[in-house]
Design a protein around this motif. Sequence first.
Motif, mmCIF file in Angstrom:
data_model
loop_
_atom_site.group_PDB
_atom_site.id
_atom_site.type_symbol
_atom_site.label_atom_id
_atom_site.label_comp_id
_atom_site.label_asym_id
_atom_site.label_seq_id
_atom_site.Cartn_x
_atom_site.Cartn_y
_atom_site.Cartn_z
ATOM 1 N N ASP A 59 0.880 -1.221 -0.067
ATOM 2 C CA ASP A 59 -0.023 0.044 -0.174
ATOM 3 C C ASP A 59 0.910 1.140 -0.082
ATOM 4 N N PRO A 60 0.938 1.854 -1.171
ATOM 5 C CA PRO A 60 1.824 3.196 -1.084
ATOM 6 C C PRO A 60 1.819 4.364 -0.408
ATOM 7 N N ASP A 61 0.283 4.246 0.188
ATOM 8 C CA ASP A 61 0.174 5.089 1.252
ATOM 9 C C ASP A 61 0.231 5.113 2.625
ATOM 10 N N GLN A 62 0.998 3.648 2.820
ATOM 11 C CA GLN A 62 1.718 3.381 4.202
ATOM 12 C C GLN A 62 2.997 3.289 4.122
ATOM 13 N N ALA A 63 3.584 3.927 2.977
ATOM 14 C CA ALA A 63 5.210 4.137 2.971
ATOM 15 C C ALA A 63 5.707 4.987 3.842
ATOM 16 N N ILE A 64 6.188 4.658 5.178
ATOM 17 C CA ILE A 64 6.500 5.635 6.301
ATOM 18 C C ILE A 64 8.052 5.394 6.708
ATOM 19 N N TYR A 65 8.795 4.688 6.037
ATOM 20 C CA TYR A 65 10.094 4.486 6.367
ATOM 21 C C TYR A 65 11.290 5.165 5.370
ATOM 22 N N GLY A 66 11.040 6.445 5.052
ATOM 23 C CA GLY A 66 11.917 7.281 4.346
ATOM 24 C C GLY A 66 13.285 6.969 4.988
ATOM 25 N N PHE A 67 13.423 7.420 6.177
ATOM 26 C CA PHE A 67 14.764 7.111 6.769
ATOM 27 C C PHE A 67 15.384 5.996 6.651
ATOM 28 N N ARG A 68 14.841 4.903 6.272
ATOM 29 C CA ARG A 68 15.490 3.645 5.594
ATOM 30 C C ARG A 68 15.648 3.836 4.093
ATOM 31 N N GLY A 69 15.249 4.694 3.413
ATOM 32 C CA GLY A 69 15.556 4.737 2.003
ATOM 33 C C GLY A 69 14.264 4.303 1.401
ATOM 34 N N SER A 70 13.278 3.831 1.832
ATOM 35 C CA SER A 70 11.825 3.522 1.263
ATOM 36 C C SER A 70 11.334 4.482 0.529
ATOM 37 N N SER A 71 10.503 4.071 -0.371
ATOM 38 C CA SER A 71 9.762 5.509 -0.965
ATOM 39 C C SER A 71 8.619 4.603 -1.975
ATOM 40 N N PRO A 72 7.284 5.178 -1.527
ATOM 41 C CA PRO A 72 6.366 4.620 -2.597
ATOM 42 C C PRO A 72 6.358 4.745 -4.077
ATOM 43 N N SER A 73 7.647 5.566 -4.567
ATOM 44 C CA SER A 73 7.754 5.431 -5.935
ATOM 45 C C SER A 73 8.261 4.488 -6.303
ATOM 46 N N TRP A 74 8.915 3.285 -5.535
ATOM 47 C CA TRP A 74 9.455 1.889 -6.195
ATOM 48 C C TRP A 74 8.381 1.189 -6.493
ATOM 49 N N PHE A 75 7.162 1.387 -5.546
ATOM 50 C CA PHE A 75 5.654 0.583 -6.025
ATOM 51 C C PHE A 75 5.257 1.268 -7.247
ATOM 52 N N TYR A 76 5.176 2.431 -7.569
ATOM 53 C CA TYR A 76 4.573 2.821 -9.070
ATOM 54 C C TYR A 76 5.512 2.416 -10.054
ATOM 55 N N ARG A 77 6.817 2.539 -9.803
ATOM 56 C CA ARG A 77 7.928 2.191 -10.585
ATOM 57 C C ARG A 77 7.846 0.670 -11.132
ATOM 58 N N PHE A 78 7.420 -0.152 -10.147
ATOM 59 C CA PHE A 78 7.338 -1.614 -10.661
ATOM 60 C C PHE A 78 6.049 -2.062 -11.427
ATOM 61 N N LEU A 79 4.960 -1.039 -11.266
ATOM 62 C CA LEU A 79 3.930 -1.222 -12.283
ATOM 63 C C LEU A 79 4.425 -0.975 -13.702
ATOM 64 N N GLU A 80 5.246 0.105 -13.805
ATOM 65 C CA GLU A 80 5.754 0.626 -15.160
ATOM 66 C C GLU A 80 6.642 -0.443 -15.667
ATOM 67 N N ASP A 81 7.532 -0.674 -14.770
ATOM 68 C CA ASP A 81 8.713 -1.614 -15.283
ATOM 69 C C ASP A 81 8.326 -2.960 -15.791
#
Length: 475
Positions: A59-81
């Motif tokens: 759930d990209p709306d629950q991406a809350i660990y930016g301090f670990r390098g996570s980002s919802p952008s990888w969720f959407y990037r996977f859909l494109e790739d």
Amino acid sequence: IDAVVPAMAALLTGGNEPAKAVRTGTGALFIDEFQDLNQSQYAVVRLLAESSPVFAIGDPDQAIYGFRGSSPSWFYRFLEDVHPQPYSLYRNYRCGSTIVEAANHLIGHNYHPGPVMNNDSCTGIRGEIFLHQADSPRQEAGFIVRQIEELMGGTTHREINRLHDGVGREDVSLRDIAVLYRTSRQADILASGLFDHGFPVQVVDVRPYYLNKPLRSLYLWTLLLSRQADTAHLMMLLQDVSGVAKTSLHELEQLLPLTTVDVLAEVAANKDSLSGPLKKIIEEMVGLGGKALQAAAEKGVAAALQMLASCCKIDEGEPDLARFYLLAENFGASLDGFAHHLLLHHDSIVYDKRAEAISLMTLHASKGLQFKVVFIVGLEEGLLPLQSRHGDSNAADARHLEEERRLFYVGMTRAEEVLYLSHVRKRKGGGEEVLSRSSRFLREIPADLMISLENRSNKRVQHTKIHQLNLFEKI
């Protein structure tokens, strides 16, 4: 990351035997919490997806660990790739409809590459959201105490008489209640307010207390003495020792293997290859380790830790030190058992759902949990959302604000039936009280979905005055 990603790519895409073994042995790839992936993890998943079927949930709306390098952008990037077959799970089986609707409005203010998918509540429960403003953090804690008294139907005869008619809920127990906050420093006032009123509490955090200085040294010593440490643990312990230069640490790091069964014995065997000052420190550590092992065997783990704490010059008045000793006493003389317990919980949220106690935790620690009643406190600008540290970078500030909004969204959706949102008029800043501004997030929730407790009737139970009849009075 710049070094790791190409190396992983070369490994997984190469034609050599190790690369074939890795890709062939993967089989089907199942990924949970996909929105928490960081760049290097995404790169590995993307490469494995070229030869393995992938099933991912997130759930990209629950991406809350930016301090670990996570980002919802990888969720959407996977859909494109990869162009996977998407399935949208929009039914919410946990939260009341009012809470879900409010959360939908909030998260709708974030950028989404496509239409926003609103969730639907399927619980059959309407749910309630209450809004409150207190004068200070201490009064905010007092407000929470009073509301829990009402929910529980009162914990003392005095409180039971004070309460409103019919507000007590028989189906709510202490373990059904959670108080959430943005930063762990907010916990002290809240915990003391609840504890002073007789409520049992459990304070939950993402990072265990024994990983923070100065207790970290005792944690590292425990791993070393139980032969469950590696070279990295030794490096961290030496960093806490004054007088050890970075060049000396690098010298030792090059000398030792990355992993070993007994890193303390390994470094003792190689001490003659070290420079003078570092050699002396290592000799002292080996000698201290021997004394600690003897103390643990004869008097128990807690006694060994007390000796180590004295040698490490840890103040005996340190608040968490007594807590650490008490935990160690449960393991008797078993250093191995104590070390195993610490390792088991060093990177996990220590939360006991069986405890009949009110849970206090950061918003990050609450992810994945559910409670009938949730309090979210400190909804003020600079606290939630937390003040950005990105300087003049507008793009970074925007990403930070969106993650703070996702964090609040996660907190809201921890509540099944009742959600309290509170903020204060004044909070200490720079050593003095300053006026606070309510969080912008509160203005992103429609006002008609929230009940302001300032305007709520505060009437008390009306007791009928008792008239003592005279023995000869006519009725």
